[in-house]
Design an enzyme around this catalytic site. Structure first.
Site, mmCIF file in Angstrom:
data_model
loop_
_atom_site.group_PDB
_atom_site.id
_atom_site.type_symbol
_atom_site.label_atom_id
_atom_site.label_comp_id
_atom_site.label_asym_id
_atom_site.label_seq_id
_atom_site.Cartn_x
_atom_site.Cartn_y
_atom_site.Cartn_z
ATOM 1 N N GLN A 103 0.833 -1.209 0.000
ATOM 2 C CA GLN A 103 0.000 0.000 0.000
ATOM 3 C C GLN A 103 0.866 1.256 0.000
ATOM 4 O O GLN A 103 0.500 2.287 0.582
ATOM 5 C CB GLN A 103 -0.968 -0.007 1.181
ATOM 6 C CG GLN A 103 -2.163 -0.927 0.969
ATOM 7 C CD GLN A 103 -2.952 -0.581 -0.297
ATOM 8 O OE1 GLN A 103 -3.041 0.575 -0.703
ATOM 9 N NE2 GLN A 103 -3.541 -1.588 -0.928
ATOM 10 N N SER A 104 2.013 1.197 -0.628
ATOM 11 C CA SER A 104 2.925 2.339 -0.653
ATOM 12 C C SER A 104 2.366 3.486 -1.505
ATOM 13 O O SER A 104 2.098 3.317 -2.700
ATOM 14 C CB SER A 104 4.269 1.878 -1.222
ATOM 15 O OG SER A 104 5.066 2.995 -1.572
ATOM 16 N N ASN A 105 2.220 4.639 -0.890
ATOM 17 C CA ASN A 105 1.842 5.838 -1.647
ATOM 18 C C ASN A 105 2.976 6.262 -2.574
ATOM 19 O O ASN A 105 2.743 6.773 -3.669
ATOM 20 C CB ASN A 105 1.525 6.989 -0.681
ATOM 21 C CG ASN A 105 0.345 6.681 0.213
ATOM 22 O OD1 ASN A 105 -0.741 6.391 -0.268
ATOM 23 N ND2 ASN A 105 0.559 6.716 1.520
ATOM 24 N N ALA A 151 5.142 4.261 -4.076
ATOM 25 C CA ALA A 151 5.170 3.390 -5.257
ATOM 26 C C ALA A 151 4.138 3.865 -6.278
ATOM 27 O O ALA A 151 4.431 3.987 -7.472
ATOM 28 C CB ALA A 151 4.906 1.941 -4.844
#
Ligand SMILES: *Cc1c(COP(=O)(O)O)cnc(C)c1O
Length: 346
Positions: free
Chosen positions: A76-78, A80
């Site tokens: 859930q990396s913003n 990325a």
């Protein structure tokens, strides 16, 4: 000469008051004026602080004639997601190496990564949570090798774009914010700036930029994950790298970096009751959405400090909204209530 910048943010993000949140926290007798800096509106693809950091990293990649941006993060990396978006806009492809403990629902940021058609690789977590991950290192090395063998020029963007170039994005943000505050006129200068502190690039830029642009506030980072004192050391080093790029002799010391450790709960991305409550309160007072991983916990820190009553009531405090909206949808199953779909009004 200014550093090359690939424009993602397009202009100035809003700064405005949160009068209904202030009223909910006890009004003028109990709570100073609260301002919000809307970096959740910074950049494309649902925005956030990574847009400011990536403006300088992407310009560097373009100068190196890169064909691919390669980066790492949680599923859930913003960061990325924003890297995948920036690559599209800059005419590059994007490869994401994401750490996942098991099967992941195509929700939130991961879903947007898929819509942006980033190439996705999943690796198992390393032996230490948030520590060095040999699986991730091996996968990144293999991806870089493969792209080079195919004649591409991959450019690696470090976790969270927390590099000296990324930090420059927040030094510049402090120039923008000090100007906005000066333009407000009339009211007393803001006393504090609150924000979520993760990999600490944002913090390094905020603290360095606040000094360089003579900001009136003290910067208060709210840690969203453990890792101090190493991470504070890292922020000092990142700020030194950014200062060098900017041609200034200003260097930070550890004691200039304030990070509150009481609000991350059991760890990174593990929800806290206070963080969830902050997400609900800000939605219900100001119709602004925070997220449970970063900005909810940061706002919980601000609220706790207001309630402790040791903040100057006369001077405003600023909350930097660093984005993270897609992460909210990824936790809708936990935070929301199943709707009863029976027809009728009673
Ligand atoms: C990445 C992120 C942060 C933390 O920024 P760092 O520079 O990694 O400390 C805060 N909020 C949101 C929404 C983020 O995505």
């Amino acid at each position: 000469m200014p550093l090359p910048r690939f424009s993602l943010v397009h202009g100035v993000t809003p700064l405005h008051e949160l009068p209904r949140l202030r009223a909910a926290l006890g009004g003028p007798s109990r709570c100073p004026p609260i301002l919000i800096k809307r970096d959740d509106l910074a950049g494309p693809a649902m925005g956030g602080n990574k847009a400011r950091k990536l403006e300088y990293c992407v310009a560097d990649a373009l100068a190196a004639d890169a064909t691919h941006l390669v980066t790492v993060g949680a599923t859930q990396s913003n960061h990325a997601r924003m890297t995948a978006a920036a690559a599209r806009l800059a005419g590059m492809r994007c490869v994401l190496v994401l750490t996942a403990a098991g099967a992941q629902a195509p929700q939130g940021n991961l879903f947007l990564d898929q819509l942006l058609d980033a190439e996705l690789h999943f690796v198992a977590p390393g032996p230490v949570a948030l520590g060095p991950n040999p699986h991730e290192d091996a996968c990144v090395a293999a991806v870089m090798r493969r792209l080079e063998q195919q004649g591409g020029r991959p450019y690696f963007v470090a976790l969270g774009a927390s590099t000296p170039l990324g930090v420059v994005g927040y030094v510049e943000a402090m120039r923008e914010l000090t100007r906005q505050c000066a333009d407000l006129g009339g009211s007393a200068p803001p006393a504090r700036l609150y924000f979520a502190a993760g990999s600490r690039g944002t913090q390094a830029g905020i603290v360095l930029g606040s000094i360089l642009h003579c900001a009136p506030w003290t910067a208060h980072g709210i840690a969203v994950s453990p890792g101090d004192p190493d991470k504070t050391e890292r922020a000092v080093e990142l700020a030194a790298g950014a200062a060098e790029l900017l041609g200034t002799h200003v260097r930070l010391t550890r004691d200039q970096i304030i990070t509150h450790q009481e609000f991350y709960g059991a760890g990174y991305a593990v929800p806290t009751e206070e963080g969830d409550a902050a997400v609900r309160l800000v939605a219900r007072t100001e119709a602004i959405f925070l997220d449970p991983v970063y900005t909810g916990k940061a706002m919980a820190g601000l609220i706790a400090h207001v309630q402790r009553g040791d903040i100057d009531q006369e001077r405003p405090i600023i909350f930097l909204h660093t984005g993270g909206l897609p992460g909210l949808f990824a936790q809708a199953d936990r935070l929301g209530d199943p709707a009863d779909a029976r027809p009728g009004c009673d």
